[in-house]
Design a protein around this motif. Sequence first.
Motif, mmCIF file in Angstrom:
data_model
loop_
_atom_site.group_PDB
_atom_site.id
_atom_site.type_symbol
_atom_site.label_atom_id
_atom_site.label_comp_id
_atom_site.label_asym_id
_atom_site.label_seq_id
_atom_site.Cartn_x
_atom_site.Cartn_y
_atom_site.Cartn_z
ATOM 1 N N VAL A 47 -12.993 -6.816 -7.610
ATOM 2 C CA VAL A 47 -12.110 -5.908 -6.999
ATOM 3 C C VAL A 47 -11.281 -6.526 -6.049
ATOM 4 N N LEU A 48 -10.183 -6.037 -5.793
ATOM 5 C CA LEU A 48 -9.151 -6.340 -4.783
ATOM 6 C C LEU A 48 -9.323 -5.279 -3.764
ATOM 7 N N ASN A 49 -9.972 -5.453 -2.501
ATOM 8 C CA ASN A 49 -10.409 -4.519 -1.674
ATOM 9 C C ASN A 49 -9.300 -4.661 -0.452
ATOM 10 N N GLY A 54 -7.817 -1.956 9.406
ATOM 11 C CA GLY A 54 -9.395 -1.845 9.625
ATOM 12 C C GLY A 54 -9.846 -0.797 8.635
ATOM 13 N N ARG A 55 -9.219 -0.071 7.949
ATOM 14 C CA ARG A 55 -9.779 0.903 7.079
ATOM 15 C C ARG A 55 -9.409 0.794 5.639
ATOM 16 N N THR A 56 -10.621 0.729 4.878
ATOM 17 C CA THR A 56 -10.213 0.667 3.605
ATOM 18 C C THR A 56 -9.487 1.846 2.908
ATOM 19 N N VAL A 57 -8.296 1.409 2.192
ATOM 20 C CA VAL A 57 -7.729 2.613 1.578
ATOM 21 C C VAL A 57 -7.823 2.282 0.091
ATOM 22 N N ALA A 58 -7.978 1.176 -0.712
ATOM 23 C CA ALA A 58 -8.070 1.078 -1.873
ATOM 24 C C ALA A 58 -9.147 -0.206 -2.249
ATOM 25 N N ASN A 59 -9.699 0.099 -3.414
ATOM 26 C CA ASN A 59 -10.330 -0.899 -4.303
ATOM 27 C C ASN A 59 -9.637 -0.869 -5.541
ATOM 28 N N ARG A 64 -4.689 -1.792 -12.438
ATOM 29 C CA ARG A 64 -4.253 -0.567 -11.412
ATOM 30 C C ARG A 64 -3.579 -1.359 -10.112
ATOM 31 N N ARG A 65 -3.016 -0.627 -9.396
ATOM 32 C CA ARG A 65 -2.346 -1.066 -8.102
ATOM 33 C C ARG A 65 -2.283 0.200 -6.907
ATOM 34 N N TYR A 66 -1.920 -0.338 -5.737
ATOM 35 C CA TYR A 66 -1.950 0.509 -4.747
ATOM 36 C C TYR A 66 -0.471 1.006 -4.566
ATOM 37 N N LEU A 77 -2.459 -5.469 7.337
ATOM 38 C CA LEU A 77 -3.023 -5.356 5.946
ATOM 39 C C LEU A 77 -4.192 -6.660 5.749
ATOM 40 N N THR A 78 -5.298 -6.061 5.302
ATOM 41 C CA THR A 78 -6.461 -7.153 4.940
ATOM 42 C C THR A 78 -6.877 -6.937 3.431
#
Length: 128
Positions: A47-49, A54-59, A64-66, A77-78
């Motif tokens: 999974v691309l986290n 600093g806040r997870t917005v998507a896995n 799929r895509r964000y 962006l991390t």
Amino acid sequence: MNSRFTSSIRLFLILVFVCATSIGNAATQAGGRLIVLRSPTFGWNIVLNLKIDGRTVANVVQGRRYDHFVPPGRHVLTASAAPNSYYSEPTSTVLNVRSGRTYVFTGAWDGSNRVVLIPSALPPGQSY
């Protein structure tokens, strides 16, 4: 004549409502559009986290895509891989978001077993 007048007022009120709703939607989406794609060679079981500030917005899983709006300003962006017990540290990219712009990145593996966000081509006149 009275029914024609009433119909005209109803039509006018409907148009005012539609315009007000459109303006409200545009105001709630102020900022830039961020799209993060996943490289086809990323791996089916990884999974691309994605984190923003600093806040997870998507896995982002395979296929799929964000694709969301981000408020204007400076953001970090991390990207990392999950499960990440076998992989190296996450990588970060600074993005200065401007209203009305679209930012496209692709999450991919670099040569040292870590995930990087690669900026994609932008339409003419836009820059990161």
